[in-house]
Design an enzyme around this catalytic site. Structure first.
Site, PDB file in Angstrom:
ATOM      1  N   ALA A  40       0.815  -1.219   0.000  1.00 24.68           N
ATOM      2  CA  ALA A  40       0.000   0.000   0.000  1.00 24.68           C
ATOM      3  C   ALA A  40       0.850   1.272   0.000  1.00 24.68           C
ATOM      4  CB  ALA A  40      -0.926  -0.011   1.211  1.00 24.68           C
ATOM      5  N   LEU A  43       3.650   1.714   1.817  1.00 21.19           N
ATOM      6  CA  LEU A  43       4.303   1.991   3.104  1.00 21.19           C
ATOM      7  C   LEU A  43       5.568   1.142   3.324  1.00 21.19           C
ATOM      8  CD1 LEU A  43       1.298   2.487   5.575  1.00 21.19           C
ATOM      9  CD2 LEU A  43       2.484   4.166   4.168  1.00 21.19           C
ATOM     10  N   ALA A 102      10.106  -4.068   2.288  1.00 23.18           N
ATOM     11  CA  ALA A 102      11.467  -3.644   2.644  1.00 23.18           C
ATOM     12  C   ALA A 102      11.696  -3.805   4.145  1.00 23.18           C
ATOM     13  CB  ALA A 102      11.686  -2.190   2.238  1.00 23.18           C
ATOM     14  N   ALA A 103      10.696  -3.416   4.945  1.00 14.94           N
ATOM     15  CA  ALA A 103      10.843  -3.532   6.400  1.00 14.94           C
ATOM     16  C   ALA A 103      11.008  -5.001   6.806  1.00 14.94           C
ATOM     17  CB  ALA A 103       9.638  -2.910   7.102  1.00 14.94           C
ATOM     18  N   ASP A 137      13.264   2.219  -0.530  1.00 14.54           N
ATOM     19  CA  ASP A 137      12.565   1.621   0.618  1.00 14.54           C
ATOM     20  C   ASP A 137      13.526   0.924   1.571  1.00 14.54           C
ATOM     21  OD1 ASP A 137      10.468   2.314  -0.987  1.00 14.54           O
ATOM     22  OD2 ASP A 137       9.308   0.503  -0.563  1.00 14.54           O
TER      23      ASP A 137
END
Ligand code: PMV
EC number: 2.7.1.36
Length: 327
Positions: A114, A116, A120-121, A163
């Site tokens: 979406a 955010l 990547a996190a 990201d």
């Protein structure tokens, strides 16, 4: 057993134009993915109970095969497994332990796909947790680099460094091609995120902008104009002048709309935030659906978005100056 976490991000400025060598400014936000890594005898077992997918548990042995019992959002589950699989390979490589087995648990509160930076996190936190579990501590920039290799591999070469670098380093960062750096002295930014419950198709949206740019001079000029806004925004960021920052976010959203990557729900969330006197608002990420980011230190935009048709979820997510960290 080691648990690490890494933040998601919003684009304050510059998505899409960054594909054509213009700079972009992504900012880490206080929404994180937590990954716990435990070394086991062999193979890879993944548990992912809360990635805003109603709740699922996946177990598999490292060959990329999905478990037949998975009944929700299977493609997202498989994509998530692909990211974890590649992240674990990077950790094995970094620790010179090619045979190391892992049990990996993932928890997060970042909506998927979406805009955010959820993938990547996930990758950044997984590399950190798995390498630490093997007794190796990588620098944030090495994790960023390895996480980029993972996204590059999983997304068939379609990845920017934005990201992964932002998630590893935290704070506001500037990305221009391969040149990534953190912007110093930016400690706080009052973000409010509106989420329409959907997700855009990044590949199709990027291809759409490419076609438009090839066909019309105005589209090429629009991409250049977004670059100008990023450069202007960068110089305003350090001053804390939210009025001007917000104005530049509004301009950036208008230019993204001109490139055809906004949507009805994104536009209506942007206008709801502006009508509630947010300093500014824009879509974040590829667009087409997903999230908007507004700049507002009051609760007005937050409240207005709660009652905006098309807005499924709204939350405050301040700038997170911390990147990847062990919990
Ligand atoms: O939606 P996200 O967070 O994956 O961002 C996409 C950003 C683009 O500029 C549209 C594409 C890219 O790779 O930079």
């Amino acid at each position: 057993m080691v648990t690490s976490s890494a933040p998601g991000k919003v684009y304050l400025f510059g998505e899409h134009a960054v594909v054509y060598g213009e700079p972009a400014v992504p900012c880490a936000i206080e929404r994180r993915v937590h990954v716990t890594a435990t070394e086991i005898d062999e193979g890879l077992r993944i548990h992912a109970n809360d990635l805003q997918l109603d709740g699922f548990t996946v177990e598999y042995s490292g060959d990329g095969e999905s478990h037949p019992d998975v009944d929700v959002a299977e493609s997202l589950v498989e994509a998530g497994m692909g990211y974890v699989n590649e992240a674990v390979s990077q950790a094995r490589d970094a620790a010179d332990a090619p045979e190391a087995g892992f049990e990996i648990s993932v928890e997060g509160d970042i909506p998927l796909g979406a805009g955010l930076g959820s993938s990547a996190a996930l990758v950044v936190a997984a590399i950190d947790a798995a390498t630490r579990e093997l007794g190796v501590e990588l620098s944030a920039s090495e994790i960023a680099d390895r996480a980029y290799q993972v996204e590059h591999a999983v997304q068939d070469g379609q990845a920017s460094r934005a990201d992964t670098f932002c998630s590893a380093m935290g704070g506001a960062v500037r990305v221009e091609g391969d040149d990534c750096r953190r912007l110093d002295g930016i400690d706080t930014l009052p973000f409010v995120i509106g989420y329409d419950g959907g997700a855009g198709d990044t590949g199709a949206l990027v291809a759409g902008v490419r076609d438009l740019r090839g066909k019309y001079d105005f589209a090429a000029d629009t991409v250049t104009a977004i670059g100008d806004i990023v450069r202007e925004g960068e110089s305003v960021l350090g001053t804390g002048d939210y009025e001007r920052l917000g104005e530049l976010m509004d301009f950036n959203h208008g230019l993204l709309s001109a490139l055809g990557v906004s949507s009805r729900s994104l536009d209506s969330m942007v206008w709801a935030a502006r009508d509630a006197d947010a300093h500014g608002a824009k879509l974040t990420g590829a667009g087409g659906g997903g999230c908007i980011v507004a700049l507002d230190e009051t609760d007005d935009a937050l409240t207005a978005l709660k009652y905006t048709p098309g807005c499924e979820d709204v939350f405050r997510a301040e700038l997170d100056t911390d990147g990847v960290r062990q919990e």
